[in-house]
Every structure is written in structure tokens, then in C-alpha cells.
Design an enzyme around this catalytic site. Structure first.
Site, PDB file in Angstrom:
ATOM      1  N   ARG A 177       0.841  -1.180   0.000  1.00 32.97           N
ATOM      2  CA  ARG A 177       0.000   0.000   0.000  1.00 32.97           C
ATOM      3  C   ARG A 177       0.887   1.244   0.000  1.00 32.97           C
ATOM      4  O   ARG A 177       1.905   1.296   0.703  1.00 32.97           O
ATOM      5  CB  ARG A 177      -0.934   0.015   1.220  1.00 32.97           C
ATOM      6  CG  ARG A 177      -2.053  -1.019   1.138  1.00 32.97           C
ATOM      7  CD  ARG A 177      -3.053  -0.665   0.043  1.00 32.97           C
ATOM      8  NE  ARG A 177      -4.145  -1.622  -0.067  1.00 32.97           N
ATOM      9  CZ  ARG A 177      -4.174  -2.644  -0.913  1.00 32.97           C
ATOM     10  NH1 ARG A 177      -3.129  -2.851  -1.713  1.00 32.97           N
ATOM     11  NH2 ARG A 177      -5.228  -3.442  -0.971  1.00 32.97           N
TER      12      ARG A 177
ATOM     13  N   GLU B 188      -2.700   8.091  -4.822  1.00 33.52           N
ATOM     14  CA  GLU B 188      -3.099   7.563  -6.131  1.00 33.52           C
ATOM     15  C   GLU B 188      -4.491   8.080  -6.486  1.00 33.52           C
ATOM     16  O   GLU B 188      -5.351   8.190  -5.617  1.00 33.52           O
ATOM     17  CB  GLU B 188      -3.135   6.030  -6.088  1.00 33.52           C
ATOM     18  CG  GLU B 188      -1.795   5.363  -5.890  1.00 33.52           C
ATOM     19  CD  GLU B 188      -1.910   3.834  -5.849  1.00 33.52           C
ATOM     20  OE1 GLU B 188      -3.005   3.300  -6.150  1.00 33.52           O
ATOM     21  OE2 GLU B 188      -0.914   3.181  -5.505  1.00 33.52           O
TER      22      GLU B 188
ATOM     23  N   HIS C 136       0.284   0.597  -9.812  1.00 30.80           N
ATOM     24  CA  HIS C 136      -0.491  -0.312  -8.957  1.00 30.80           C
ATOM     25  C   HIS C 136      -1.049  -1.476  -9.769  1.00 30.80           C
ATOM     26  O   HIS C 136      -2.232  -1.813  -9.703  1.00 30.80           O
ATOM     27  CB  HIS C 136      -1.626   0.445  -8.259  1.00 30.80           C
ATOM     28  CG  HIS C 136      -2.077  -0.200  -6.994  1.00 30.80           C
ATOM     29  ND1 HIS C 136      -2.622   0.502  -5.942  1.00 30.80           N
ATOM     30  CD2 HIS C 136      -2.082  -1.506  -6.596  1.00 30.80           C
ATOM     31  CE1 HIS C 136      -2.951  -0.333  -4.956  1.00 30.80           C
ATOM     32  NE2 HIS C 136      -2.627  -1.552  -5.341  1.00 30.80           N
TER      33      HIS C 136
END
Length: 392
Positions: free
Chosen positions: A216, A245, A262
Site C-alpha cells: 500500500r 493515487e 499499482h
């Protein structure tokens, strides 16, 4: 039964059509009005699932075929009597493939041996971390592990050969040459992970070491990392997850060696496995038989087999297999291209949405001619599980 499914969920019709009417929509079109007459919602992490989305709808089952739950208001769903399930572990092998492809690329780029005099540190020994540890150790690497909750649960008295070597994070940072961060985002309690890799620990990283983050984004203090890279430029860095993000720090992205949006867990195999898990959970919740299985529906990989001679140098053979199956550089270049065209945030989102087909190492069959047992061991350790020795 009416089922609304994010159109980025593979095999949705194949799995869910026997349960009812399936409507596949882009994330941007899934809203409260669309869900008024739906019984089930299947979505990915790009959709915020909360009261605003589901209040007043007929939805009683929400499934996310992914590992995380950061996008879901679990407390509200429970209070509303809406069942939620996700798919922990579905794409863990995909993330490990990403990690090993990235490390292989850095080793090739910098001209060093990944195993020679290098100690690996894995922060977070959950679904992803535990599988990464297993692969690294099968390659003969020394691995230190930081996972306080798991260390407490398992105790430190297990001296068996297969027991992880648990250490605290500061020891891991001080002693390891390659550090891989795979923790969930935990913001409360004793074992918080927000900025676990803080400014002090980033400053303490050994020059020339590798920092890879694929858990994360908030687990790494990216402002501190950018400062270290700007001032000293003496780290090799891989970031797949980012703070803020999709509006990530474009300047930081230009400084890291491997910057991706990601997508570490975005293999087709991981996504399909997630769909199957949610389908099974839905059948169980509604008391229906689960008649469909992934093995019946999964497409063949476009590259089915490589044949290598027994005298192929192990490093060259391994690099060939890695690049043939998944070369992380494709995603580095893809993100740059999309961000040039659409801007930082929009490019990040679009590349994820339009992500090109990718299969896992385990789907590639490798045939080895002659006496190549050592090469077989190396390939299997890296995750190529379909390796066969051929004597003819």
C-alpha cells in the site's frame, strides 16, 4: 436475480450468468440509481462501496475479487445487513512475479548477481510476503522477515528449518540489501503501518540497496524517499503503489528506477482466480450449487512452451523465461506513455483500466533438453512450476 459487475472483472458472464441476469458496466457508470434493482454487486477497488452507493438499493451481496478492502465501508455494510466478501490471496502469485521480474531487471541493469552476497528483507508476511519468502529461499537466498503480529502469533521458539527468521524493522533495514514492503494499510492500534518506512528508516538504508514497495502506498513516506533520491541518488527503487493515487508525485516517479501504476497483481490469472472465489462465495451465500470451475473456463496462454538445451547458462535461461512471460519494463514504458498523453492522474487510471494481457510464470511450460537439473531447480524456484526434463 440481477447482478451488476464491473466490466474489468474477467469471466463475469461465464461464472455468474447461471445465477441471474448479468450487467457489466464501467466503474464510472456504477452508481446508486443503477443499483436500485440489483441484488448483487461485483466490483474492483476503483469503486467506493458505502452508504452513498448502496442506500435504498436491493443489493444484499457485494463481492470484490481482489485482496484489499480499503475501498469498502465495512461497518456500514454490516449495519445495513449487506454481506461482503473479497478474495485474499487471489493475485498473490502475480505480485510475486512482479517483484522477481523487477529485481531481475535491476540486476541486469546494474550488472550484479541477485543472490551473491545479498540479504533480502520482507516486510509483511501475509499472502504475498509468505510466497515471496518461499521463492527466495528456494533460490538459496537469506531472508529476514518483519511481521510483528505474525511473530507474536507464532512465537519465537520455532527453530525448524522452514520457520521465518523474524526481526524488528530497524534490524531489517540495517542488515538487508533488498527490502520488499508488502504490508496492508493499518492506521490504528499497536501495529500501524502508515509511513512504516519513515524518513529515519529511509535515511538509514544502505547505499546501493534496493527498496521495493508493492503493498500500500502510504506504508512508505514518499516525500522522504524523494528527498533521499534527490540528495544522494544512491538507492535502487521500485514503486508500484503510491501515496495519493492516482494523482501521484510525478517528480518522484521520474526518480525511481521502476515506476508502475499499482498493477503488480493485475495478471489475468490472478483476476480470474478472484472471480472464481467470489462466485463460490455467492453460491454459498444464496444456497446455490457452484457448478462452474476456473479450469473449465481459463484460456490457454498465448505462449505455451519454451524449449531450452541443457547447456543454456542458468542466468540467461532464467532471464529468457522471465522476459518471455512478464517483462516489467513494458509497464514502466506504458505508464510513461499514458502520462505523456493524458497527464499524471488520468494516465495512471487509464493504463490500469486498459492494462494489457499478462499471464503468470506458472502458466509457461518449459522443456529442458539433456541434463539440466540445476537449471530446473532455478526455474522452479523463480515460480516456473511447469518445468519438464526431456531426455530425447
Amino acid at each position: 436475480m440481477h447482478i451488476i459487475v464491473d466490466d474489468n472483472v474477467p469471466l463475469a458472464d461465464e461464472f455468474f450468468s447461471e445465477l441471474g441476469e448479468v450487467t457489466c458496466l464501467p466503474t464510472s457508470e456504477i452508481n446508486n440509481a443503477v443499483l436500485k434493482d440489483a441484488d448483487m454487486l461485483i466490483c474492483r477497488s476503483t469503486l467506493r462501496v458505502d452508504e452513498a452507493l448502496l442506500a435504498g438499493t436491493r443489493v444484499r451481496f457485494v463481492g470484490s475479487p481482489i485482496i484489499g478492502t480499503d475501498h469498502v465501508d465495512l461497518d456500514w455494510l454490516e449495519s445495513a445487513g449487506i454481506h461482503f466478501t473479497n478474495a485474499p490471496g487471489c493475485n498473490a502469485d502475480s505480485v510475486v512475479d512482479y517483484v522477481l521480474s523487477s529485481l531481475w531487471h535491476l540486476a541486469e541493469q546494474e550488472g550484479f548477481d541477485l543472490q551473491l552476497n545479498r540479504r533480502f528483507g520482507v516486510i509483511g508476511a501475509g499472502q504475498v510476503g509468505s510466497r515471496l519468502i518461499k521463492r527466495l529461499e528456494s533460490l538459496g537466498a537469506e531472508v529476514l522477515v518483519c511481521d510483528p503480529p505474525r511473530a507474536e502469533a507464532e512465537g519465537q521458539g520455532d527453530e525448524s528449518k522452514n520457520a521465518p527468521r523474524f526481526v524488528d524493522i530497524d534490524q531489517l533495514v540495517a542488515e538487508c540489501d533488498v527490502i520488499c514492503v508488502h504490508t496492508p494499510m493499518i492506521t490504528t492500534g499497536e501495529h500501524q503501518t502508515h509511513h512504516l518506512m519513515n524518513a529515519e528508516r529511509i535515511h538509514a538504508l544502505k547505499p546501493g540497496s534496493v527498496l521495493l514497495s508493492a503493498g500500500r502506498g502510504g506504508c512508505v513516506d514518499t516525500a522522504a524517499l524523494k528527498q533521499r533520491l534527490q540528495e544522494r541518488g544512491d538507492l535502487l527503487t521500485v514503486l508500484d503503489v503510491w501515496e495519493n493515487e492516482p494523482d501521484i508525485d510525478a517528480e518522484l516517479a521520474s526518480l525511481v528506477d521502476i515506476a508502475t501504476p499499482h498493477i503488480a497483481g493485475h495478471s489475468l490469472d490472478g483476476k480470474m482466480q478472484g472471480t472464481e472465489i467470489i462466485y463460490q462465495q455467492a453460491c454459498r451465500y444464496f444456497g446455490l450449487p457452484a457448478r462452474r470451475k476456473l479450469g473449465q473456463l481459463k484460456p490457454d496462454p498465448w505462449l505455451r512452451k519454451l524449449v531450452l538445451t541443457g547447456w543454456a547458462p542458468p542466468e540467461e535461461a532464467l532471464g529468457l523465461c522471465v522476459r518471455a512471460c512478464y517483462d516489467v519494463r513494458r509497464d514502466v514504458l506504458g505508464l510513461r506513455r499514458y502520462q505523456r498523453r493524458f497527464g499524471t492522474a488520468e494516465g495512471f487510471v487509464r493504463y490500469r483500466r486498459e492494462y494489457p494481457l499478462r499471464r503468470e510464470f506458472s502458466t509457461l511450460r518449459v522443456e529442458l533438453k539433456k541434463n539440466a537439473r540445476e537449471l530446473r531447480d532455478v526455474l522452479e524456484g523463480f515460480g516456473f512450476s511447469r518445468v519438464k526434463l526431456v531426455t530425447k
